[in-house]
Design a protein around this motif. Structure first.
Motif, PDB file in Angstrom:
ATOM      1  N   ARG A  17       4.169  -0.736  -6.722  1.00 40.63           N
ATOM      2  CA  ARG A  17       5.186  -1.760  -6.977  1.00 40.63           C
ATOM      3  C   ARG A  17       6.397  -1.475  -6.089  1.00 40.63           C
ATOM      4  NH1 ARG A  17       5.929  -5.268 -11.117  1.00 40.63           N
ATOM      5  NH2 ARG A  17       4.410  -4.222 -12.468  1.00 40.63           N
ATOM      6  N   CYS A  18       6.884  -2.505  -5.421  1.00 40.66           N
ATOM      7  CA  CYS A  18       8.065  -2.353  -4.595  1.00 40.66           C
ATOM      8  C   CYS A  18       9.311  -2.507  -5.476  1.00 40.66           C
ATOM      9  CB  CYS A  18       8.086  -3.431  -3.491  1.00 40.66           C
ATOM     10  SG  CYS A  18       6.778  -3.198  -2.264  1.00 40.66           S
ATOM     11  N   PHE A  75      -7.556  -7.759 -10.940  1.00 41.09           N
ATOM     12  CA  PHE A  75      -6.388  -6.909 -10.746  1.00 41.09           C
ATOM     13  C   PHE A  75      -6.310  -5.935 -11.916  1.00 41.09           C
ATOM     14  CE2 PHE A  75      -5.254 -10.783  -8.437  1.00 41.09           C
ATOM     15  CZ  PHE A  75      -4.827 -10.262  -7.222  1.00 41.09           C
ATOM     16  N   THR A  76      -6.200  -4.642 -11.580  1.00 47.14           N
ATOM     17  CA  THR A  76      -6.095  -3.603 -12.601  1.00 47.14           C
ATOM     18  C   THR A  76      -4.754  -2.901 -12.425  1.00 47.14           C
ATOM     19  OG1 THR A  76      -8.484  -3.311 -12.525  1.00 47.14           O
ATOM     20  CG2 THR A  76      -7.198  -1.580 -13.617  1.00 47.14           C
ATOM     21  N   LEU A  77      -3.957  -2.939 -13.472  1.00 45.01           N
ATOM     22  CA  LEU A  77      -2.630  -2.343 -13.462  1.00 45.01           C
ATOM     23  C   LEU A  77      -2.706  -0.951 -14.063  1.00 45.01           C
ATOM     24  CD1 LEU A  77       0.347  -3.180 -12.856  1.00 45.01           C
ATOM     25  CD2 LEU A  77       0.485  -3.935 -15.230  1.00 45.01           C
ATOM     26  N   SER A  78      -2.022   0.012 -13.439  1.00 45.75           N
ATOM     27  CA  SER A  78      -2.011   1.367 -13.979  1.00 45.75           C
ATOM     28  C   SER A  78      -1.306   1.385 -15.333  1.00 45.75           C
ATOM     29  CB  SER A  78      -1.294   2.325 -13.017  1.00 45.75           C
ATOM     30  OG  SER A  78       0.071   1.982 -12.900  1.00 45.75           O
ATOM     31  N   ALA A  79      -1.558   2.421 -16.110  1.00 46.62           N
ATOM     32  CA  ALA A  79      -0.973   2.529 -17.454  1.00 46.62           C
ATOM     33  C   ALA A  79       0.549   2.470 -17.416  1.00 46.62           C
ATOM     34  CB  ALA A  79      -1.441   3.815 -18.127  1.00 46.62           C
ATOM     35  N   GLU A  80       1.157   3.080 -16.413  1.00 45.78           N
ATOM     36  CA  GLU A  80       2.616   3.058 -16.321  1.00 45.78           C
ATOM     37  C   GLU A  80       3.148   1.815 -15.608  1.00 45.78           C
ATOM     38  OE1 GLU A  80       0.522   5.134 -13.338  1.00 45.78           O
ATOM     39  OE2 GLU A  80       0.710   5.884 -15.360  1.00 45.78           O
ATOM     40  N   ASN A  83       3.052   0.956 -12.400  1.00 48.69           N
ATOM     41  CA  ASN A  83       3.645   1.090 -11.067  1.00 48.69           C
ATOM     42  C   ASN A  83       2.632   1.036  -9.927  1.00 48.69           C
ATOM     43  OD1 ASN A  83       2.462   3.536 -11.398  1.00 48.69           O
ATOM     44  ND2 ASN A  83       4.357   4.732 -11.344  1.00 48.69           N
ATOM     45  N   SER A  84       1.342   0.889 -10.237  1.00 49.45           N
ATOM     46  CA  SER A  84       0.352   0.682  -9.184  1.00 49.45           C
ATOM     47  C   SER A  84      -0.661  -0.370  -9.638  1.00 49.45           C
ATOM     48  CB  SER A  84      -0.334   1.993  -8.790  1.00 49.45           C
ATOM     49  OG  SER A  84      -1.101   2.494  -9.856  1.00 49.45           O
ATOM     50  N   LEU A  85      -1.209  -1.045  -8.648  1.00 48.21           N
ATOM     51  CA  LEU A  85      -2.103  -2.170  -8.889  1.00 48.21           C
ATOM     52  C   LEU A  85      -3.315  -2.028  -7.984  1.00 48.21           C
ATOM     53  CD1 LEU A  85      -2.261  -5.070 -10.275  1.00 48.21           C
ATOM     54  CD2 LEU A  85      -1.399  -5.917  -8.080  1.00 48.21           C
ATOM     55  N   MET A  86      -4.506  -2.148  -8.555  1.00 43.84           N
ATOM     56  CA  MET A  86      -5.723  -2.031  -7.763  1.00 43.84           C
ATOM     57  C   MET A  86      -6.442  -3.378  -7.733  1.00 43.84           C
ATOM     58  SD  MET A  86      -8.705   0.728  -8.076  1.00 43.84           S
ATOM     59  CE  MET A  86     -10.038   0.773  -6.929  1.00 43.84           C
ATOM     60  N   SER A  87      -6.898  -3.766  -6.536  1.00 43.14           N
ATOM     61  CA  SER A  87      -7.673  -4.985  -6.356  1.00 43.14           C
ATOM     62  C   SER A  87      -8.443  -4.892  -5.051  1.00 43.14           C
ATOM     63  CB  SER A  87      -6.749  -6.201  -6.318  1.00 43.14           C
ATOM     64  OG  SER A  87      -7.511  -7.374  -6.101  1.00 43.14           O
ATOM     65  N   ASP A  88      -9.689  -5.307  -5.082  1.00 43.37           N
ATOM     66  CA  ASP A  88     -10.535  -5.321  -3.889  1.00 43.37           C
ATOM     67  C   ASP A  88     -10.603  -3.959  -3.200  1.00 43.37           C
ATOM     68  OD1 ASP A  88     -11.002  -8.076  -4.264  1.00 43.37           O
ATOM     69  OD2 ASP A  88      -9.187  -8.572  -3.136  1.00 43.37           O
ATOM     70  N   GLY A  89     -10.611  -2.897  -3.982  1.00 46.05           N
ATOM     71  CA  GLY A  89     -10.713  -1.557  -3.426  1.00 46.05           C
ATOM     72  C   GLY A  89      -9.421  -1.017  -2.833  1.00 46.05           C
ATOM     73  N   ALA A 135       0.830  -1.213   0.000  1.00 48.97           N
ATOM     74  CA  ALA A 135       0.000   0.000   0.000  1.00 48.97           C
ATOM     75  C   ALA A 135       0.861   1.257   0.000  1.00 48.97           C
ATOM     76  CB  ALA A 135      -0.946   0.007   1.192  1.00 48.97           C
ATOM     77  N   LYS A 136       2.024   1.213   0.667  1.00 45.66           N
ATOM     78  CA  LYS A 136       2.943   2.360   0.704  1.00 45.66           C
ATOM     79  C   LYS A 136       4.351   1.898   0.357  1.00 45.66           C
ATOM     80  CE  LYS A 136       0.949   3.722   4.885  1.00 45.66           C
ATOM     81  NZ  LYS A 136       1.219   4.127   6.240  1.00 45.66           N
ATOM     82  N   ALA A 137       5.028   2.665  -0.447  1.00 47.17           N
ATOM     83  CA  ALA A 137       6.398   2.321  -0.835  1.00 47.17           C
ATOM     84  C   ALA A 137       7.304   2.200   0.389  1.00 47.17           C
ATOM     85  CB  ALA A 137       6.953   3.353  -1.813  1.00 47.17           C
ATOM     86  N   ALA A 138       7.049   2.997   1.422  1.00 50.92           N
ATOM     87  CA  ALA A 138       7.874   2.960   2.631  1.00 50.92           C
ATOM     88  C   ALA A 138       7.761   1.629   3.369  1.00 50.92           C
ATOM     89  CB  ALA A 138       7.476   4.106   3.563  1.00 50.92           C
ATOM     90  N   ASP A 139       6.658   0.875   3.133  1.00 54.21           N
ATOM     91  CA  ASP A 139       6.470  -0.406   3.814  1.00 54.21           C
ATOM     92  C   ASP A 139       7.063  -1.587   3.054  1.00 54.21           C
ATOM     93  OD1 ASP A 139       5.159   0.812   5.909  1.00 54.21           O
ATOM     94  OD2 ASP A 139       3.165   0.519   5.032  1.00 54.21           O
ATOM     95  N   CYS A 140       7.544  -1.355   1.853  1.00 58.61           N
ATOM     96  CA  CYS A 140       8.104  -2.444   1.051  1.00 58.61           C
ATOM     97  C   CYS A 140       9.251  -3.123   1.784  1.00 58.61           C
ATOM     98  CB  CYS A 140       8.611  -1.914  -0.295  1.00 58.61           C
ATOM     99  SG  CYS A 140       7.282  -1.476  -1.426  1.00 58.61           S
ATOM    100  N   GLY A 141       9.232  -4.439   1.773  1.00 60.62           N
ATOM    101  CA  GLY A 141      10.306  -5.211   2.385  1.00 60.62           C
ATOM    102  C   GLY A 141      10.177  -5.392   3.878  1.00 60.62           C
ATOM    103  N   LYS A 142       9.174  -4.799   4.498  1.00 56.99           N
ATOM    104  CA  LYS A 142       8.993  -4.945   5.946  1.00 56.99           C
ATOM    105  C   LYS A 142       8.138  -6.183   6.211  1.00 56.99           C
ATOM    106  CE  LYS A 142       9.489  -0.104   7.082  1.00 56.99           C
ATOM    107  NZ  LYS A 142       8.850   1.079   7.630  1.00 56.99           N
TER     108      LYS A 142
END
Length: 144
Positions: free
Chosen positions: A142-143, A124-129, A131-137, A65-72
């Motif tokens: 992308r990490c 799953f809906t991927l943004s045009a670029e 770098n973001s993915l939407m699913s279940d609201g 959900a947040k780039a800062a949380d990637c890998g945690k």
């Protein structure tokens, strides 16, 4: 007398279920059947896709959900998408079918988690670029 009471219903049932005898040995019970016909060929539409059990490469990777949380390790929003599997914080899934094209796919999968198993389909809906993915609201990024 008891034997007769037990046997008599069986004899009656057997007698009632016999097929009628044919008068003529050449007679048969086949009914006239309509000839089989093939359906009219249908042109495939450009939006139709064949089902597969492999998630397309643009959707694969680590998402949060947040780039800062990637890998945690404690990130409850993390999602890992592999060619044939989905891994969430407390559950995982084996992909059983994928349909869709371009930026949107539907993934059918068999899930396990917290002692339960279930089947579900997610979109799953991927943004045009990409770098973001939407699913279940929920939208995830992308990490790296």
């Amino acid at each position: 007398m008891i034997r007769l009471t037990l046997i008599l219903p069986l004899v009656l049932v057997a007698a009632c279920s016999q097929e009628p005898a044919l008068d003529d040995m050449t007679q048969n019970n086949a009914q006239e059947m309509e000839p089989l016909s093939l359906p009219d060929p249908v042109e495939s539409s450009p939006t139709a896709t064949a089902a597969t059990d492999v998630i397309p490469a643009p959707f694969r990777g680590e998402w949060s959900a947040k780039a800062a949380d990637c890998g945690k390790g404690g990130d409850v929003t993390r999602l890992t998408i592999a060619p044939g599997a989905l891994r969430f914080y407390e559950s995982s899934a084996s992909v059983t079918g994928v349909t869709g094209t371009g930026q949107e796919i539907r993934v059918a999968a068999r899930y396990t988690g917290e002692g339960e198993t279930w089947e579900a389909t997610r979109t799953f809906t991927l943004s045009a670029e990409g770098n973001s993915l939407m699913s279940d609201g929920m939208t995830r990024v992308r990490c790296p």
